[in-house]
Structures are given as structure tokens and as C-alpha cells.
Design a protein around this motif. Sequence first.
Motif, PDB file in Angstrom:
ATOM      1  N   GLY A 154       0.640 -18.090 -10.369  1.00 48.87           N
ATOM      2  CA  GLY A 154      -0.001 -16.938  -9.903  1.00 48.87           C
ATOM      3  C   GLY A 154      -0.108 -15.677 -11.303  1.00 48.87           C
ATOM      4  N   GLU A 155      -0.577 -15.032 -10.661  1.00 47.40           N
ATOM      5  CA  GLU A 155      -1.184 -14.293 -11.841  1.00 47.40           C
ATOM      6  C   GLU A 155      -1.407 -12.485 -12.179  1.00 47.40           C
ATOM      7  N   PHE A 156      -0.838 -11.409 -12.178  1.00 49.83           N
ATOM      8  CA  PHE A 156      -1.029 -10.206 -12.283  1.00 49.83           C
ATOM      9  C   PHE A 156      -2.484  -9.971 -12.125  1.00 49.83           C
ATOM     10  N   VAL A 157      -2.800  -9.262 -11.296  1.00 48.35           N
ATOM     11  CA  VAL A 157      -4.160  -8.488 -11.212  1.00 48.35           C
ATOM     12  C   VAL A 157      -4.640  -6.892 -11.819  1.00 48.35           C
ATOM     13  N   SER A 158      -3.455  -6.210 -10.780  1.00 52.35           N
ATOM     14  CA  SER A 158      -3.475  -5.247 -11.454  1.00 52.35           C
ATOM     15  C   SER A 158      -2.280  -4.239 -10.137  1.00 52.35           C
ATOM     16  N   ALA A 159      -2.234  -3.182 -10.932  1.00 52.09           N
ATOM     17  CA  ALA A 159      -0.772  -2.152  -9.608  1.00 52.09           C
ATOM     18  C   ALA A 159      -1.639  -0.535  -9.877  1.00 52.09           C
ATOM     19  N   ILE A 160      -0.990  -0.209  -8.833  1.00 51.90           N
ATOM     20  CA  ILE A 160      -1.135   1.719  -9.217  1.00 51.90           C
ATOM     21  C   ILE A 160       0.449   2.013  -8.223  1.00 51.90           C
ATOM     22  N   SER A 161       0.571   3.533  -8.656  1.00 50.43           N
ATOM     23  CA  SER A 161       1.501   3.593  -8.741  1.00 50.43           C
ATOM     24  C   SER A 161       1.576   4.652  -7.507  1.00 50.43           C
ATOM     25  N   TRP A 162       2.597   5.116  -6.557  1.00 52.26           N
ATOM     26  CA  TRP A 162       2.690   5.496  -5.333  1.00 52.26           C
ATOM     27  C   TRP A 162       1.339   6.759  -5.124  1.00 52.26           C
ATOM     28  N   SER A 163       1.464   7.912  -6.510  1.00 56.37           N
ATOM     29  CA  SER A 163       0.541   8.590  -6.263  1.00 56.37           C
ATOM     30  C   SER A 163      -0.324   8.469  -6.684  1.00 56.37           C
ATOM     31  N   GLY A 164      -0.949   7.183  -7.163  1.00 57.62           N
ATOM     32  CA  GLY A 164      -2.468   7.161  -8.344  1.00 57.62           C
ATOM     33  C   GLY A 164      -2.735   7.337  -9.477  1.00 57.62           C
ATOM     34  N   THR A 165      -1.596   7.643 -10.117  1.00 53.52           N
ATOM     35  CA  THR A 165      -1.961   8.520 -11.411  1.00 53.52           C
ATOM     36  C   THR A 165      -1.953   7.657 -12.339  1.00 53.52           C
ATOM     37  N   SER A 166      -0.842   6.269 -11.967  1.00 54.36           N
ATOM     38  CA  SER A 166      -0.609   5.192 -13.346  1.00 54.36           C
ATOM     39  C   SER A 166      -1.524   4.129 -12.377  1.00 54.36           C
ATOM     40  N   LYS A 167      -1.905   3.318 -13.281  1.00 56.00           N
ATOM     41  CA  LYS A 167      -2.410   1.914 -12.792  1.00 56.00           C
ATOM     42  C   LYS A 167      -2.684   1.041 -14.310  1.00 56.00           C
ATOM     43  N   TYR A 168      -2.611  -0.407 -13.500  1.00 57.64           N
ATOM     44  CA  TYR A 168      -2.203  -0.993 -14.848  1.00 57.64           C
ATOM     45  C   TYR A 168      -3.546  -2.713 -14.702  1.00 57.64           C
ATOM     46  N   TYR A 169      -3.967  -3.178 -15.722  1.00 58.94           N
ATOM     47  CA  TYR A 169      -4.755  -4.195 -15.304  1.00 58.94           C
ATOM     48  C   TYR A 169      -3.975  -5.362 -16.553  1.00 58.94           C
ATOM     49  N   ALA A 170      -4.306  -6.124 -15.476  1.00 62.80           N
ATOM     50  CA  ALA A 170      -4.611  -7.717 -16.740  1.00 62.80           C
ATOM     51  C   ALA A 170      -5.131  -7.353 -18.163  1.00 62.80           C
ATOM     52  N   ASP A 171      -5.152  -7.831 -18.756  1.00 68.06           N
ATOM     53  CA  ASP A 171      -5.997  -7.609 -20.108  1.00 68.06           C
ATOM     54  C   ASP A 171      -7.254  -8.962 -19.458  1.00 68.06           C
ATOM     55  N   SER A 172      -7.191  -9.604 -18.771  1.00 70.10           N
ATOM     56  CA  SER A 172      -8.778 -10.693 -18.211  1.00 70.10           C
ATOM     57  C   SER A 172      -9.574  -9.884 -17.791  1.00 70.10           C
ATOM     58  N   VAL A 173      -9.038  -8.448 -16.561  1.00 72.05           N
ATOM     59  CA  VAL A 173      -9.783  -7.835 -15.894  1.00 72.05           C
ATOM     60  C   VAL A 173     -10.395  -6.513 -15.933  1.00 72.05           C
ATOM     61  N   GLN A 174      -9.045  -5.980 -17.232  1.00 74.45           N
ATOM     62  CA  GLN A 174      -8.788  -4.975 -17.965  1.00 74.45           C
ATOM     63  C   GLN A 174     -10.766  -4.809 -18.362  1.00 74.45           C
ATOM     64  N   GLY A 175     -11.541  -3.650 -17.406  1.00 76.42           N
ATOM     65  CA  GLY A 175     -12.847  -2.735 -18.047  1.00 76.42           C
ATOM     66  C   GLY A 175     -14.117  -3.870 -16.490  1.00 76.42           C
ATOM     67  N   ARG A 176     -13.679  -4.390 -16.318  1.00 82.40           N
ATOM     68  CA  ARG A 176     -13.996  -4.871 -14.817  1.00 82.40           C
ATOM     69  C   ARG A 176     -13.660  -4.173 -13.736  1.00 82.40           C
ATOM     70  N   PHE A 177     -12.656  -4.893 -13.648  1.00 86.40           N
ATOM     71  CA  PHE A 177     -11.829  -4.222 -12.464  1.00 86.40           C
ATOM     72  C   PHE A 177     -11.476  -2.635 -12.300  1.00 86.40           C
ATOM     73  N   THR A 178     -11.474  -2.056 -10.452  1.00 86.39           N
ATOM     74  CA  THR A 178     -10.639  -0.530 -10.814  1.00 86.39           C
ATOM     75  C   THR A 178      -9.704  -0.473  -9.820  1.00 86.39           C
ATOM     76  N   ILE A 179      -8.812  -0.659  -9.784  1.00 90.16           N
ATOM     77  CA  ILE A 179      -7.879  -0.206  -8.504  1.00 90.16           C
ATOM     78  C   ILE A 179      -7.622   1.074  -7.861  1.00 90.16           C
ATOM     79  N   SER A 180      -7.238   1.192  -6.576  1.00 87.82           N
ATOM     80  CA  SER A 180      -8.186   2.820  -5.632  1.00 87.82           C
ATOM     81  C   SER A 180      -6.967   2.422  -4.793  1.00 87.82           C
ATOM     82  N   ARG A 181      -6.622   4.065  -4.232  1.00 83.21           N
ATOM     83  CA  ARG A 181      -5.902   3.904  -2.880  1.00 83.21           C
ATOM     84  C   ARG A 181      -6.209   5.261  -2.753  1.00 83.21           C
ATOM     85  N   ASP A 182      -5.321   5.349  -1.670  1.00 79.91           N
ATOM     86  CA  ASP A 182      -6.142   6.119  -0.376  1.00 79.91           C
ATOM     87  C   ASP A 182      -4.606   6.474   0.400  1.00 79.91           C
TER      88      ASP A 182
END
Length: 123
Positions: free
Chosen positions: A45-73
Amino acid sequence: QVQLVESGGGLVQAGGSLRLSCAASGRTFSSLAMGWFRQAPGKEGEFVSAISWSGTSKYYADSVQGRFTISRDNAKNTVDLQMNSLKPEDTAVYYCAAGDTTREVTSASGDYWGQGTQVTVSS
């Protein structure tokens, strides 16, 4: 308890886009850090992306940085993963994950996981 249900997977050609969505229920969604992992056949298994509870902090794996975008509602209790410029190596089952902190989510130690949705990228 938290229930997570993913949707939006499918088959797409290389260079195309998909949007994954994860719907959460059972606990105050806005208190949870959320994220996405993936597992390809025969691979760990590989980490892809994460987002904090508020949505202000986002994290991406190097392999998807710039191509994937995480968001929450937080009003809809959903977290999405917009995947652009898809590559055949992005083919995997994608899992939604939740935890109390982004550290838990990024380290795959969160308590809650969805069942997964298949993403297949053809060359």
C-alpha cells in the motif's frame, strides 16, 4: 465508529482524469483528518494524499504531486481526490482513510478505512 464509502473509480486512458469521492458517516466529520491510499496488484500500500480536519493542510506523495488535488466539504461529509494526467502506474485500488490527526492518516495508522474503489489507467 466511522463508515467510509468510496466512489468514482473506473477505467480511463492515460492522460485522462478521474474524481474519487469518499462519503463519511457515524462521527463528526469535521473533527477527522482524511486521506487516500492506494494498492496496486503485487505491491504494498502507498500513501497518496491527506488533508487536515480544517482543510488548510494538505499532503501529497511525490508521485502524485502536481497531478492530484485533495479537497473536503465538511458540510457534505465528503473528501474528494481529483486525479489529472493519469498514468498507467496510477492503476490501483484506492482507499479512503480517516484518523484523529494527519500524522495518523499519512502513516496509515488511522482507525477507519473504506472498502476501496478500483482505478485502472490504460496506456
